[in-house]
Design a protein around this motif. Structure first.
Motif, PDB file in Angstrom:
ATOM      1  N   GLU A 100       0.813  -1.216   0.000  1.00 14.12           N
ATOM      2  CA  GLU A 100       0.000   0.000   0.000  1.00 14.12           C
ATOM      3  C   GLU A 100       0.847   1.266   0.000  1.00 14.12           C
ATOM      4  N   THR A 101       1.920   1.277   0.789  1.00 12.88           N
ATOM      5  CA  THR A 101       2.681   2.516   1.008  1.00 12.88           C
ATOM      6  C   THR A 101       3.792   2.749   0.000  1.00 12.88           C
ATOM      7  N   ARG A 102       4.365   1.680  -0.513  1.00 13.61           N
ATOM      8  CA  ARG A 102       5.530   1.741  -1.401  1.00 13.61           C
ATOM      9  C   ARG A 102       6.731   2.371  -0.711  1.00 13.61           C
ATOM     10  N   ALA A 103       6.796   2.297   0.627  1.00 14.38           N
ATOM     11  CA  ALA A 103       7.914   2.814   1.421  1.00 14.38           C
ATOM     12  C   ALA A 103       8.218   4.269   1.052  1.00 14.38           C
ATOM     13  N   PRO A 104       7.396   5.184   1.501  1.00 11.03           N
ATOM     14  CA  PRO A 104       7.511   6.593   1.098  1.00 11.03           C
ATOM     15  C   PRO A 104       8.886   7.209   1.347  1.00 11.03           C
ATOM     16  N   ASP A 105       9.307   8.054   0.430  1.00 12.60           N
ATOM     17  CA  ASP A 105      10.583   8.758   0.577  1.00 12.60           C
ATOM     18  C   ASP A 105      10.627   9.556   1.879  1.00 12.60           C
ATOM     19  N   ALA A 106       9.522  10.167   2.255  1.00 11.63           N
ATOM     20  CA  ALA A 106       9.496  10.980   3.478  1.00 11.63           C
ATOM     21  C   ALA A 106       9.801  10.123   4.711  1.00 11.63           C
ATOM     22  N   ASP A 107       9.277   8.914   4.758  1.00 16.47           N
ATOM     23  CA  ASP A 107       9.547   8.034   5.890  1.00 16.47           C
ATOM     24  C   ASP A 107      11.014   7.615   5.908  1.00 16.47           C
ATOM     25  N   PHE A 108      11.569   7.353   4.740  1.00 21.65           N
ATOM     26  CA  PHE A 108      12.983   6.980   4.674  1.00 21.65           C
ATOM     27  C   PHE A 108      13.872   8.159   5.060  1.00 21.65           C
ATOM     28  N   GLU A 109      13.576   9.327   4.537  1.00 25.23           N
ATOM     29  CA  GLU A 109      14.377  10.512   4.851  1.00 25.23           C
ATOM     30  C   GLU A 109      14.344  10.833   6.338  1.00 25.23           C
ATOM     31  N   ALA A 110      13.200  10.630   6.980  1.00 28.93           N
ATOM     32  CA  ALA A 110      13.075  10.899   8.417  1.00 28.93           C
ATOM     33  C   ALA A 110      14.004  10.004   9.234  1.00 28.93           C
ATOM     34  N   LEU A 111      14.256   8.807   8.745  1.00 25.12           N
ATOM     35  CA  LEU A 111      15.158   7.892   9.441  1.00 25.12           C
ATOM     36  C   LEU A 111      16.556   8.479   9.579  1.00 25.12           C
ATOM     37  N   LYS A 112      16.991   9.219   8.574  1.00 20.38           N
ATOM     38  CA  LYS A 112      18.368   9.707   8.519  1.00 20.38           C
ATOM     39  C   LYS A 112      18.702  10.698   9.628  1.00 20.38           C
ATOM     40  N   ASP A 113      17.685  11.310  10.229  1.00 21.01           N
ATOM     41  CA  ASP A 113      17.928  12.225  11.347  1.00 21.01           C
ATOM     42  C   ASP A 113      18.183  11.478  12.654  1.00 21.01           C
TER      43      ASP A 113
END
Length: 153
Positions: A100-113
């Motif tokens: 459903e989500t396709r692993a959104p870029d925003a969720d991945f980018e948030a991890l980097k912080d």
């Protein structure tokens, strides 16, 4: 509900491979509290009673509070979770619901912080592993331990 089959008895070498991966993931260096929260949240999404039972008991044994366990499925609305836990839980939901989500870029980018690249890989493997266990347990209808007084006929 009754179990469909016992994968441990039928394919012990394959299950041992999963157990070996689980051991590596558990000892990856990520904090234990995060490990438990991720496993419980994925198991809630997947409806895996066996894994929810197991991982909430383990989390309690390692000092997790009842309040945080009760509120985990509403973590976005609770101030009880750290920023690091929040991005990990968002990534858990994104990967658990990847179709459903396709692993959104925003969720991945948030991890980097909050996580190093190596920790992101480790976290992703924790999520991957619990999703595999959920599919084994739900698919084969594994039943968590039940006290006789609580059992329903």
């Amino acid at each position: 509900m009754k179990p469909r089959l016992n994968a441990y008895a039928i394919a012990p070498q394959m299950i041992q491979a999963m157990l070996d991966l689980e051991d590596k993931v558990k000892n990856s260096g990520l904090e234990e509290s995060l490990f438990h929260l991720v496993k419980i949240r994925a198991s809630q999404i997947n409806g895996c009673a066996y894994c929810i039972h197991m991982h909430t008991r383990e989390a309690r044994a390692h000092g997790e509070t009842e309040e945080r366990l009760y509120l985990l499925d509403a973590w976005r609305e609770s101030p009880l979770y750290t920023d690091r836990e929040r991005v990990a839980l968002a990534w858990t939901e994104a990967l658990t619901l990847v179709a459903e989500t396709r692993a959104p870029d925003a969720d991945f980018e948030a991890l980097k912080d909050q996580f190093t690249d190596e920790e992101i890989v480790k976290l992703t493997l924790v999520i991957t592993t619990i999703n595999a266990w959920n599919r084994i347990s739900v698919g084969f209808r594994s039943i968590h331990p039940v006290k006789a007084v609580h059992a329903v006929a």
